[in-house]
Design a protein around this motif. Structure first.
Motif, mmCIF file in Angstrom:
data_model
loop_
_atom_site.group_PDB
_atom_site.id
_atom_site.type_symbol
_atom_site.label_atom_id
_atom_site.label_comp_id
_atom_site.label_asym_id
_atom_site.label_seq_id
_atom_site.Cartn_x
_atom_site.Cartn_y
_atom_site.Cartn_z
ATOM 1 N N ARG A 174 46.653 104.672 73.487
ATOM 2 C CA ARG A 174 47.109 103.774 74.551
ATOM 3 C C ARG A 174 46.155 102.607 74.751
ATOM 4 O O ARG A 174 46.580 101.466 74.841
ATOM 5 C CB ARG A 174 47.263 104.560 75.850
ATOM 6 C CG ARG A 174 47.879 103.755 76.972
ATOM 7 C CD ARG A 174 47.995 104.550 78.238
ATOM 8 N NE ARG A 174 46.689 104.623 78.878
ATOM 9 C CZ ARG A 174 46.164 105.730 79.390
ATOM 10 N NH1 ARG A 174 46.806 106.866 79.327
ATOM 11 N NH2 ARG A 174 44.993 105.714 79.959
ATOM 12 N N SER A 175 44.872 102.866 74.819
ATOM 13 C CA SER A 175 43.916 101.832 75.188
ATOM 14 C C SER A 175 43.112 101.297 74.016
ATOM 15 O O SER A 175 42.919 100.095 73.880
ATOM 16 C CB SER A 175 42.948 102.381 76.242
ATOM 17 O OG SER A 175 43.661 102.791 77.382
ATOM 18 N N ASP A 176 42.630 102.184 73.178
ATOM 19 C CA ASP A 176 41.695 101.763 72.141
ATOM 20 C C ASP A 176 42.364 101.211 70.895
ATOM 21 O O ASP A 176 41.697 100.584 70.074
ATOM 22 C CB ASP A 176 40.759 102.923 71.784
ATOM 23 C CG ASP A 176 39.833 103.257 72.944
ATOM 24 O OD1 ASP A 176 39.295 102.316 73.552
ATOM 25 O OD2 ASP A 176 39.666 104.442 73.254
ATOM 26 N N TYR B 79 52.760 107.411 81.687
ATOM 27 C CA TYR B 79 51.890 107.134 80.547
ATOM 28 C C TYR B 79 52.608 106.905 79.230
ATOM 29 O O TYR B 79 52.122 106.166 78.387
ATOM 30 C CB TYR B 79 50.910 108.299 80.331
ATOM 31 C CG TYR B 79 49.918 108.445 81.441
ATOM 32 C CD1 TYR B 79 48.863 107.559 81.567
ATOM 33 C CD2 TYR B 79 50.036 109.471 82.366
ATOM 34 C CE1 TYR B 79 47.944 107.687 82.585
ATOM 35 C CE2 TYR B 79 49.122 109.606 83.394
ATOM 36 C CZ TYR B 79 48.072 108.707 83.497
ATOM 37 O OH TYR B 79 47.175 108.836 84.501
ATOM 38 N N GLU B 80 53.734 107.548 79.019
ATOM 39 C CA GLU B 80 54.327 107.525 77.683
ATOM 40 C C GLU B 80 54.664 106.109 77.218
ATOM 41 O O GLU B 80 54.398 105.751 76.073
ATOM 42 C CB GLU B 80 55.563 108.420 77.617
ATOM 43 C CG GLU B 80 55.997 108.658 76.190
ATOM 44 C CD GLU B 80 57.034 109.747 76.067
ATOM 45 O OE1 GLU B 80 56.870 110.597 75.183
ATOM 46 O OE2 GLU B 80 58.007 109.750 76.839
ATOM 47 N N TYR B 81 55.208 105.287 78.081
ATOM 48 C CA TYR B 81 55.560 103.934 77.649
ATOM 49 C C TYR B 81 54.310 103.135 77.281
ATOM 50 O O TYR B 81 54.345 102.288 76.389
ATOM 51 C CB TYR B 81 56.395 103.203 78.705
ATOM 52 C CG TYR B 81 55.634 102.750 79.922
ATOM 53 C CD1 TYR B 81 55.124 101.464 80.008
ATOM 54 C CD2 TYR B 81 55.421 103.609 80.996
ATOM 55 C CE1 TYR B 81 54.418 101.038 81.124
ATOM 56 C CE2 TYR B 81 54.728 103.201 82.108
ATOM 57 C CZ TYR B 81 54.223 101.918 82.173
ATOM 58 O OH TYR B 81 53.524 101.505 83.280
ATOM 59 N N LYS B 82 53.187 103.414 77.923
ATOM 60 C CA LYS B 82 51.930 102.742 77.575
ATOM 61 C C LYS B 82 51.421 103.238 76.226
ATOM 62 O O LYS B 82 50.879 102.469 75.440
ATOM 63 C CB LYS B 82 50.875 102.995 78.651
ATOM 64 C CG LYS B 82 51.222 102.407 80.005
ATOM 65 C CD LYS B 82 50.187 102.811 81.027
ATOM 66 C CE LYS B 82 50.587 102.374 82.415
ATOM 67 N NZ LYS B 82 49.650 102.845 83.436
ATOM 68 N N THR B 83 51.585 104.517 75.979
ATOM 69 C CA THR B 83 51.142 105.094 74.712
ATOM 70 C C THR B 83 51.953 104.518 73.560
ATOM 71 O O THR B 83 51.396 104.143 72.523
ATOM 72 C CB THR B 83 51.280 106.621 74.755
ATOM 73 O OG1 THR B 83 50.542 107.113 75.873
ATOM 74 C CG2 THR B 83 50.756 107.257 73.482
ATOM 75 N N TYR B 84 53.259 104.418 73.724
ATOM 76 C CA TYR B 84 54.088 103.871 72.654
ATOM 77 C C TYR B 84 53.771 102.405 72.397
ATOM 78 O O TYR B 84 53.867 101.937 71.255
ATOM 79 C CB TYR B 84 55.578 104.071 72.936
ATOM 80 C CG TYR B 84 56.015 105.483 72.626
ATOM 81 C CD1 TYR B 84 55.917 105.976 71.336
ATOM 82 C CD2 TYR B 84 56.488 106.318 73.615
ATOM 83 C CE1 TYR B 84 56.289 107.275 71.033
ATOM 84 C CE2 TYR B 84 56.858 107.621 73.330
ATOM 85 C CZ TYR B 84 56.759 108.093 72.039
ATOM 86 O OH TYR B 84 57.114 109.375 71.746
ATOM 87 N N ARG B 85 53.382 101.671 73.405
ATOM 88 C CA ARG B 85 52.991 100.267 73.197
ATOM 89 C C ARG B 85 51.797 100.201 72.238
ATOM 90 O O ARG B 85 51.799 99.421 71.295
ATOM 91 C CB ARG B 85 52.634 99.601 74.526
ATOM 92 C CG ARG B 85 52.255 98.141 74.358
ATOM 93 C CD ARG B 85 51.796 97.485 75.637
ATOM 94 N NE ARG B 85 52.594 97.840 76.774
ATOM 95 C CZ ARG B 85 52.143 97.862 78.027
ATOM 96 N NH1 ARG B 85 50.909 97.544 78.298
ATOM 97 N NH2 ARG B 85 52.938 98.185 79.020
ATOM 98 N N LEU C 98 53.338 113.948 76.953
ATOM 99 C CA LEU C 98 54.653 113.652 76.396
ATOM 100 C C LEU C 98 55.688 113.613 77.515
ATOM 101 O O LEU C 98 55.740 114.503 78.358
ATOM 102 C CB LEU C 98 55.049 114.717 75.368
ATOM 103 C CG LEU C 98 54.251 114.695 74.077
ATOM 104 C CD1 LEU C 98 54.486 115.975 73.299
ATOM 105 C CD2 LEU C 98 54.619 113.487 73.252
ATOM 106 N N GLY C 99 56.502 112.601 77.511
ATOM 107 C CA GLY C 99 57.566 112.496 78.503
ATOM 108 C C GLY C 99 57.129 111.958 79.843
ATOM 109 O O GLY C 99 57.950 111.785 80.742
ATOM 110 N N SER C 100 55.861 111.672 80.032
ATOM 111 C CA SER C 100 55.364 111.194 81.323
ATOM 112 C C SER C 100 55.920 109.805 81.626
ATOM 113 O O SER C 100 55.818 108.890 80.817
ATOM 114 C CB SER C 100 53.839 111.132 81.308
ATOM 115 O OG SER C 100 53.369 110.443 82.444
ATOM 116 N N SER C 101 56.488 109.664 82.792
ATOM 117 C CA SER C 101 56.999 108.346 83.181
ATOM 118 C C SER C 101 55.857 107.380 83.492
ATOM 119 O O SER C 101 56.060 106.177 83.557
ATOM 120 C CB SER C 101 57.924 108.475 84.394
ATOM 121 O OG SER C 101 57.208 109.043 85.479
#
Length: 188
Positions: free
Chosen positions: A76-78, A137-143, A132-135
């Motif tokens: 997500r971040s790095d 965090y998940e969209y940030k992870t996929y970015r 997984l499935g978190s509203s």
């Protein structure tokens, strides 16, 4: 993050749309990107160490360290930090430039490349990430993951990011019923 995407897509050596930035704009964007990853190593980092010395200590461990770091933070971040380092590493003006911690762009890029080569493989083999499935965090992870898929130029990182994305999509399909996600929607 949006500014960085423009840099990744349009800088003079981009694999996508090279040379679409005016030279002075590209230089200003790279200076800004350099400062954004030139974090004082004395500050506590949330995910990966930002300097080469500390990241090398992690890389000296066996691959079980990646299983412990199955949080989505490195993706997500790095991932963005890695892609900034990749862009700066490709520019002779920045490649040997030193950060406040004393390491160069090239050294830090090499350490991050090794981290993602090993990390993506181990995460795929031992679990995707814990939210997984978190509203939240998940969209940030996929970015971050999509940025790795789209912009990573290292052939191993690029291939493994694509495979990891495929696994992620399979997981979504398996846990969904008619497009609605079942199961837990955050930390398992």
């Amino acid at each position: 993050n949006d500014l960085n995407a423009f840099l990744f897509m349009f800088h003079s050596r981009s694999q996508h749309y090279p040379g679409r930035l005016e030279p002075d704009v590209e230089k200003a964007m790279k200076e800004y990107a350099f400062r954004s990853v030139d974090i004082d190593s004395a500050k506590k980092n949330r995910y990966l160490p930002k300097d080469t010395v500390d990241l090398t200590k992690i890389l000296a461990c066996d691959d079980s360290v990646f299983i412990m770091e199955v949080d989505n933070g490195p993706i997500r971040s790095d991932a963005n930090t890695y892609l900034i380092l990749q862009t700066l590493n490709g520019d002779p003006e920045f490649r040997d430039r030193k950060f406040n911690s004393g390491d160069t762009v090239a050294q830090r890029y090499d350490a991050y490349t090794e981290f993602y080569r090993r990390g993506l493989k181990q995460w795929a083999l031992h679990g995707l990430w814990v939210e997984l499935g978190s509203s939240n965090y998940e969209y940030k992870t996929y970015r971050g993951l999509l940025n790795l898929v789209e912009f990573a130029t290292d052939p191993v990182v690029s291939a493994r990011a694509k495979m990891y994305m495929d696994l992620s999509m399979v997981e979504i399909a398996q846990i969904s019923i008619s497009g609605l996600r079942g199961g837990s929607k955050s930390r398992a």
